[in-house]
Design an enzyme around this catalytic site. Structure first.
Site, PDB file in Angstrom:
ATOM      1  N   ARG A 195     -14.126  13.205   4.810  1.00  0.00           N
ATOM      2  CA  ARG A 195     -14.914  14.002   3.856  1.00  0.00           C
ATOM      3  C   ARG A 195     -16.261  13.334   3.682  1.00  0.00           C
ATOM      4  O   ARG A 195     -16.492  12.257   4.210  1.00  0.00           O
ATOM      5  CB  ARG A 195     -14.200  14.014   2.503  1.00  0.00           C
ATOM      6  CG  ARG A 195     -13.885  12.584   2.052  1.00  0.00           C
ATOM      7  CD  ARG A 195     -13.427  12.489   0.628  1.00  0.00           C
ATOM      8  NE  ARG A 195     -12.752  11.238   0.344  1.00  0.00           N
ATOM      9  CZ  ARG A 195     -13.338  10.086   0.063  1.00  0.00           C
ATOM     10  NH1 ARG A 195     -14.656   9.995   0.075  1.00  0.00           N
ATOM     11  NH2 ARG A 195     -12.641   9.004  -0.202  1.00  0.00           N
TER      12      ARG A 195
ATOM     13  N   LYS B 234       0.836  -1.202   0.000  1.00  0.00           N
ATOM     14  CA  LYS B 234       0.000   0.000   0.000  1.00  0.00           C
ATOM     15  C   LYS B 234       0.869   1.249   0.000  1.00  0.00           C
ATOM     16  O   LYS B 234       1.871   1.311   0.715  1.00  0.00           O
ATOM     17  CB  LYS B 234      -0.885   0.040   1.255  1.00  0.00           C
ATOM     18  CG  LYS B 234      -1.900  -1.083   1.355  1.00  0.00           C
ATOM     19  CD  LYS B 234      -2.714  -0.888   2.630  1.00  0.00           C
ATOM     20  CE  LYS B 234      -4.022  -1.649   2.555  1.00  0.00           C
ATOM     21  NZ  LYS B 234      -4.895  -1.283   3.698  1.00  0.00           N
TER      22      LYS B 234
ATOM     23  N   ARG C 290     -23.707   2.621  -8.459  1.00  0.00           N
ATOM     24  CA  ARG C 290     -23.004   3.702  -9.151  1.00  0.00           C
ATOM     25  C   ARG C 290     -23.115   3.470 -10.657  1.00  0.00           C
ATOM     26  O   ARG C 290     -22.649   2.447 -11.170  1.00  0.00           O
ATOM     27  CB  ARG C 290     -21.529   3.732  -8.766  1.00  0.00           C
ATOM     28  CG  ARG C 290     -21.292   4.033  -7.311  1.00  0.00           C
ATOM     29  CD  ARG C 290     -19.829   4.334  -7.072  1.00  0.00           C
ATOM     30  NE  ARG C 290     -19.521   4.396  -5.652  1.00  0.00           N
ATOM     31  CZ  ARG C 290     -18.348   4.777  -5.163  1.00  0.00           C
ATOM     32  NH1 ARG C 290     -17.360   5.117  -6.002  1.00  0.00           N
ATOM     33  NH2 ARG C 290     -18.137   4.815  -3.869  1.00  0.00           N
TER      34      ARG C 290
ATOM     35  N   VAL D 266     -18.998   9.203  -1.552  1.00  0.00           N
ATOM     36  CA  VAL D 266     -19.924   8.962  -2.664  1.00  0.00           C
ATOM     37  C   VAL D 266     -21.181   8.252  -2.149  1.00  0.00           C
ATOM     38  O   VAL D 266     -22.299   8.599  -2.523  1.00  0.00           O
ATOM     39  CB  VAL D 266     -19.241   8.104  -3.749  1.00  0.00           C
ATOM     40  CG1 VAL D 266     -20.206   7.787  -4.877  1.00  0.00           C
ATOM     41  CG2 VAL D 266     -17.999   8.802  -4.294  1.00  0.00           C
TER      42      VAL D 266
ATOM     43  N   GLU E  21       0.588  -4.920   4.385  1.00  0.00           N
ATOM     44  CA  GLU E  21      -0.405  -5.418   5.328  1.00  0.00           C
ATOM     45  C   GLU E  21      -0.809  -6.811   4.881  1.00  0.00           C
ATOM     46  O   GLU E  21      -0.818  -7.108   3.682  1.00  0.00           O
ATOM     47  CB  GLU E  21      -1.652  -4.516   5.341  1.00  0.00           C
ATOM     48  CG  GLU E  21      -1.643  -3.508   6.457  1.00  0.00           C
ATOM     49  CD  GLU E  21      -2.887  -2.629   6.480  1.00  0.00           C
ATOM     50  OE1 GLU E  21      -3.855  -2.910   5.748  1.00  0.00           O
ATOM     51  OE2 GLU E  21      -2.876  -1.659   7.252  1.00  0.00           O
TER      52      GLU E  21
ATOM     53  N   GLY F 175      -8.499   5.656  -0.691  1.00  0.00           N
ATOM     54  CA  GLY F 175      -9.619   5.612  -1.619  1.00  0.00           C
ATOM     55  C   GLY F 175      -9.451   4.532  -2.668  1.00  0.00           C
ATOM     56  O   GLY F 175      -9.941   4.658  -3.782  1.00  0.00           O
TER      57      GLY F 175
ATOM     58  N   LYS G 227     -15.488   1.010  -5.565  1.00  0.00           N
ATOM     59  CA  LYS G 227     -16.809   0.510  -5.174  1.00  0.00           C
ATOM     60  C   LYS G 227     -17.830   0.687  -6.292  1.00  0.00           C
ATOM     61  O   LYS G 227     -17.813   1.696  -6.995  1.00  0.00           O
ATOM     62  CB  LYS G 227     -17.281   1.275  -3.933  1.00  0.00           C
ATOM     63  CG  LYS G 227     -16.348   1.131  -2.749  1.00  0.00           C
ATOM     64  CD  LYS G 227     -16.620   2.197  -1.694  1.00  0.00           C
ATOM     65  CE  LYS G 227     -15.588   2.126  -0.569  1.00  0.00           C
ATOM     66  NZ  LYS G 227     -15.677   3.294   0.331  1.00  0.00           N
TER      67      LYS G 227
END
Lengths: 171, 448
Positions: free
Chosen positions: B291, B157, B337, B294, B199, B163, B235
């Site tokens: 924040r 990572k 979406r 979506v 990880e 995100g 997603k």
């Protein structure tokens, strides 16, 4: 828009008790079309007709923000490609519209330069579209003869990005 | 202070979404738009429009200077950054502070605490949240030692990622060195920070997240969401609440998120994301998104709370206007979406012009969109066209409504993911609920 989703719900409740299948409501600022579909459910098509409003406060001269201007065309027309076939060169075109990158990341060496030997599956550049990086391959065995688009410039779909002289072609 | 004029420094459906709440609250909304968006639906809905800069996001939506200058020129009291772009950028939060403009979001130091994913991991540990085995690796040799200790598969990572960006799974030792080298080079280019960490990777885990609201003093949650239907860590379908979690596990996850928020004295709306291992009834902290997200409408659908309105309320300097006990969650909501992508052709992006935009309407149906006939879908930004959010008294009712609603969606002129959603929501695995993050890739493989 002056109509909220609650307003639309109220209108639908009204329409459900009436024999109509369709209703269009138009004001100066929007057009709403409600239609009953075959399964009994409703659909909505909304168009905001109001033109975009300019700034409420005029930009100070020193500031970069200015009054809204008409949108720039989002699809750059493909440049008319000169007759490459006559020179024996093969065009490498943008498979979709986007931003042309010659290197995999800023500061890295370019995938190819003029004179680079390429195979059909050699990656010659990237077109970035909607935050996705799309590799573009040469499509032919040969040597890169010309690079026609500047790095980080926008290219319309089908734009000729490079030309390759296929192996075996006479200079 | 009461905010009277807000600059929306974003585009697309979230700009239209924020505009709607501003309208309901009687707040003047100024849209900061790039050249590509000056004629968009949000530009037509806004009280006024300020040109932010050229189409390329780096010169407009990603420019702190341009956004602050636009807010000044508009005489805005506050900036709402939406999601993506500068929404989690501490430099914007600080520049707002320096300019006397309210940043609708957390503090600059909170953004820093969660933006650097290793710092966030350290905060999670300090708040006694479970984190997956792993840690920072400075190079290939360290990575090999750590991977051997925690066991394959591992996830490489980017510390500056988040995100779903900057993630690379490694299934066996021989692929580790190459992946770490590439990940460091990519992270340096994409995030300006070459650091990576490892990880332990859980291929069959579920992505469950908790919506928080904090005022810098109290922190409460608005329940959980499941966002396991993902492709390449992006997603596609989200729902609330997360299906088929037993009560103890759900409570533990929600409490962990609140503890994390309290540890940071978090202010604003935020989401703590977890990877859940249902077989072992375990969960691990992934990251916090500081924040609006979506997928926030599924939480709004089951809580009746307008999260954007709460963001504004908190930004005005108020304390939370309700306690945890006042939050009543009921029913079930699912969001699809709808992206401008040709899912049948490797999810190829499909910029262009929308010719048709017919969406379902009716009880339990909400559509958040920024397109109408004639709308440009520019190539410079992400591909989200619309979100279809459907709710019902329970998951079965929500799913039945969703299937009917998808059948009535007709967005033309560009390729969309509507057909994929119809197929996925018709599958028995999705109907059963509780799919893992590998579900979509497996489905695509077996239906490709």
């Amino acid at each position: 828009m002056d109509l909220t989703s609650e307003d639309v719900r109220d209108i639908l409740q009204l329409l459900d008790g009436l024999p109509y299948r369709e209703m269009t409501l138009e004001t100066a600022s929007f057009r709403l079309s409600l239609r009953r579909s075959a399964d009994g459910g409703w659909t909505q098509a909304t168009e905001v007709l109001a033109e975009p409003a300019g700034p409420a406060v005029l930009a100070e001269p020193a500031e970069p923000a200015v009054l809204a201007e008409p949108a720039a065309t989002t699809t750059a027309p493909s440049e008319p490609a000169p007759d490459a076939a006559a020179e024996g060169l093969v065009d490498v075109r943008a498979p979709l519209l986007g931003t042309f990158y010659r290197a995999p990341r800023p500061g890295a060496p370019p995938f190819v330069t003029v004179g680079s030997e390429v195979e059909p599956d050699t990656v010659v550049c990237i077109i970035e579209t909607m935050k996705l990086m799309n590799s573009v391959t040469a499509g032919v065995t040969g040597a890169v003869a010309e690079i026609l688009t500047e790095n980080a410039q926008f290219a319309g779909q089908g734009t000729v990005l490079m030309r390759v002289r296929p192996t075996g072609e006479q200079q | 202070m009461i905010l009277r004029r807000i600059l929306i420094a974003n585009r697309g459906e979230i700009a239209a979404r924020i505009l709607r709440t501003c309208r309901q609250l009687g707040i003047e909304a100024v849209l900061a738009a790039s050249d590509a968006d000056c004629d968009s639906m949000p530009a037509r809905l806004a009280d006024s429009v300020i040109r932010l800069g050229p189409a390329a996001a780096g010169d407009s939506y990603l420019s702190v200077d341009a956004v602050v200058a636009a807010a000044r020129a508009a005489g805005a009291d506050a900036i709402h950054p939406g999601y993506g772009f500068l929404s989690e950028n501490p430099a914007l939060a600080r520049a707002c502070g320096a300019a006397g403009i309210v940043f609708i979001g957390p503090t600059g130091s909170q953004l820093e605490a969660v933006g650097d994913k290793l710092t966030a991991r350290a905060h999670a540990t300090a708040a006694v949240l479970p984190v997956a085995a792993g840690g920072e690796v400075a190079g290939v040799a360290e990575a090999a030692d750590l991977a051997a200790a925690i066991g394959f598969p591992v996830l490489v990572k980017a510390v500056g990622g988040g995100g779903g960006r900057g993630l690379r799974p490694v299934r066996q030792a021989d692929a580790l060195a190459g992946t770490v080298t590439m990940a460091m080079a990519e992270a340096a280019a994409a995030f300006g920070d070459p650091r990576v960490y490892l990880e332990r990777y859980l291929p069959s885990g579920r992505h469950v997240e908790v919506q928080l609201l904090g005022d810098g003093d109290s922190v409460i949650h608005l329940g959980d969401r499941d966002c396991s239907v993902q492709r390449r860590y992006q997603k596609l379908i989200e729902e609330a609440p997360a299906p088929l979690l037993d009560d103890d596990l759900r409570t533990a996850i929600r409490n962990a998120a609140v503890n994390f928020g309290r540890h940071l004295s978090y202010r604003g709306a935020g989401t703590v994301e977890f990877l859940v291992d249902p077989a072992r009834r375990a969960f691990y902290f992934l990251e916090m998104n500081a924040r609006i997200q979506v997928e926030h409408p599924v939480t709004e659908a089951i809580s009746g709370i307008d999260i954007v309105a709460e963001q504004i309320w908190i930004a005005e300097g108020n304390s939370l206007r309700f306690d945890q006990d006042d939050v009543a969650l009921s029913g079930h909501a699912i969001e699809c979406r709808i992206n401008a992508e040709d899912w049948a052709d490797g999810f190829r992006p499909s910029p262009g012009t929308v010719t048709t935009a017919v969406v379902p309407v009716g009880p339990g149906i909400r559509v958040d969109t920024h397109v109408q006939p004639g709308s440009a879908v520019p190539p410079w930004y992400d591909s989200l066209l619309a979100k279809l959010i459907v709710s019902g008294r329970d998951r079965a009712e929500a799913l039945a409504r969703l299937r009917g609603a998808l059948a009535r969606c007709d967005i033309g002129g560009v390729a969309t993911t509507i057909g994929l959603h119809e197929k996925l929501t018709a599958s028995t695995e999705f109907e059963a609920g509780g799919v893992d993050t590998g579900f979509l890739e497996r489905w695509l493989y077996s239906h490709g």
